[in-house]
Design an enzyme around this catalytic site. Structure first.
Site, PDB file in Angstrom:
ATOM      1  N   HIS A 223      -0.949   0.330 -10.058  1.00 32.87           N
ATOM      2  CA  HIS A 223      -1.566  -0.597  -9.098  1.00 32.87           C
ATOM      3  C   HIS A 223      -2.181  -1.799  -9.827  1.00 32.87           C
ATOM      4  O   HIS A 223      -3.383  -2.055  -9.741  1.00 32.87           O
ATOM      5  CB  HIS A 223      -2.629   0.119  -8.261  1.00 32.87           C
ATOM      6  CG  HIS A 223      -2.961  -0.629  -6.993  1.00 32.87           C
ATOM      7  ND1 HIS A 223      -3.479  -0.008  -5.875  1.00 32.87           N
ATOM      8  CD2 HIS A 223      -2.865  -1.941  -6.665  1.00 32.87           C
ATOM      9  CE1 HIS A 223      -3.692  -0.906  -4.922  1.00 32.87           C
ATOM     10  NE2 HIS A 223      -3.322  -2.090  -5.388  1.00 32.87           N
TER      11      HIS A 223
ATOM     12  N   ARG B 200       0.866  -1.178   0.000  1.00 35.66           N
ATOM     13  CA  ARG B 200       0.000   0.000   0.000  1.00 35.66           C
ATOM     14  C   ARG B 200       0.901   1.225   0.000  1.00 35.66           C
ATOM     15  O   ARG B 200       1.943   1.256   0.652  1.00 35.66           O
ATOM     16  CB  ARG B 200      -0.911   0.029   1.235  1.00 35.66           C
ATOM     17  CG  ARG B 200      -2.129  -0.881   1.143  1.00 35.66           C
ATOM     18  CD  ARG B 200      -3.138  -0.355   0.140  1.00 35.66           C
ATOM     19  NE  ARG B 200      -4.390  -1.086   0.149  1.00 35.66           N
ATOM     20  CZ  ARG B 200      -4.688  -2.086  -0.662  1.00 35.66           C
ATOM     21  NH1 ARG B 200      -3.767  -2.511  -1.536  1.00 35.66           N
ATOM     22  NH2 ARG B 200      -5.857  -2.668  -0.622  1.00 35.66           N
TER      23      ARG B 200
ATOM     24  N   GLU C  50      -3.762   7.377  -4.752  1.00 34.76           N
ATOM     25  CA  GLU C  50      -4.071   6.852  -6.084  1.00 34.76           C
ATOM     26  C   GLU C  50      -5.402   7.393  -6.602  1.00 34.76           C
ATOM     27  O   GLU C  50      -6.339   7.578  -5.830  1.00 34.76           O
ATOM     28  CB  GLU C  50      -4.130   5.322  -6.024  1.00 34.76           C
ATOM     29  CG  GLU C  50      -2.801   4.701  -5.641  1.00 34.76           C
ATOM     30  CD  GLU C  50      -2.889   3.190  -5.462  1.00 34.76           C
ATOM     31  OE1 GLU C  50      -3.972   2.618  -5.694  1.00 34.76           O
ATOM     32  OE2 GLU C  50      -1.878   2.585  -5.095  1.00 34.76           O
TER      33      GLU C  50
END
Length: 319
Positions: A286, A239, A268
């Site tokens: 991601h 993360r 993000e």
């Protein structure tokens, strides 16, 4: 509201975008409600918030503190993804609301992504491809030398399912594995270090595979980055919150570390200009679990958790 009373489809709430296959079933099979955008949200919650008993969400957009408070009769949270740090876990625990996620089915693809980032970052493969496309090789230039990826000391921060899968792949490259987790895992056979700083000091590459959430926020700070060293690299497939992002940018800009490979970011999909401008960092959107096969498995497990809770108030993969 008693959880023995059957749950109707309109008592299920989809929170934010979810996997298309999951969204299709929620719409067609259950006729579930969908949480509106911000401007209509409060009116919606005022009208039906007390009717919602199940929330289905993604790892990126969970059931946050404010939303959970607006759902007084919420019984279960079904999460698409292995990470659940976007949800207010503490409040869920206080209220006795069980949660599920989708472990195991995405382990291999995330570990594969970590290995790809590891090779790409140390050997600068993306940079080399751009070099070829720009015509530099054809013009007679030689691509700069990079860093050997095999036989290195690699530190894994978080030796859970994904961390262990990464380690098993790196063993094939002759790497020496070190790790730091909340507790030693003696059965792993790898070298344990008592802190992230000690792990970084002892290794050439630090791979972040720790769970997100308040406990690990900023775990990789300026002190850890300094310990990685000017010849060391950092890879993050966990993360974005686990790394102090401003400190990372400074470390990359000032040569405190040699480079980084990142699949996740603090906010993000927004990536700081400081990272976009650097050529010693590999940036991915991601995509850790982003394969057709894995996303299908994740969708199947998400729906299995939903159907299990509807049938007998149990979850297939409770957190």
């Amino acid at each position: 509201m008693s959880n023995k009373i059957p749950i109707a489809g309109d008592q299920i709430l989809r929170v934010g975008p979810v996997n298309p296959a999951v969204a299709h079933v929620l719409d067609d099979e259950f006729n579930a409600r969908v949480l509106p955008l911000a401007e209509q949200r409060q009116k919606f919650l005022n009208e039906v918030g007390d009717q919602i008993r199940i929330a289905v969400c993604s790892g990126k957009i969970g059931v946050d503190s404010e939303l959970m408070q607006a759902l007084p009769n919420l019984e279960a949270i079904i999460n698409f993804g292995v990470g659940y740090d976007a949800t207010d876990v503490a409040q869920a625990q206080e209220r006795g609301i069980p949660m599920s996620n989708t472990p195991d089915v995405l382990t291999d693809c995330v570990a594969d992504t970590a290995l790809g980032l590891y090779l790409n970052t140390l050997r600068r493969l993306s940079d080399a491809e751009r070099f070829v496309r720009a015509g530099s090789w054809a013009a007679g230039e030689n691509f700069k030398l990079t860093t050997r990826a095999s036989g290195r000391k690699v530190g894994i921060l978080g030796l859970g399912r994904i961390g262990q899968a990464i380690a098993s792949r790196l063993l094939g490259f002759g790497c020496e594995i070190h790790y730091h987790s909340r507790a030693p895992k003696n059965s792993s056979g790898f070298a344990y270090h008592a802190s992230a700083v000690e792990l970084a000091e002892a290794t050439d590459v630090l791979i972040v595979a720790a769970a997100g959430g308040p406990e690990t926020a900023g775990l990789v700070d300026a002190e850890v980055l300094k310990a990685v060293g000017p010849d060391g690299f950092i890879i993050n497939i966990a993360r974005g919150s686990v790394i102090d992002e401003p400190a990372l940018i400074k470390a990359l800009q000032r040569g405190v570390i040699a480079g980084a490979g990142l699949d996740v970011f603090a906010h993000e999909p927004h990536i700081p200009a400081g990272l976009l401008e650097l050529d010693n960092v590999v940036l991915l959107p991601h995509l850790g679990s982003g394969t057709v096969e894995t996303r299908a498995d994740m969708a199947s497990l998400t729906l299995a958790n939903l159907r299990s809770y509807l049938a007998d108030r149990t979850l297939v993969t409770p957190i």
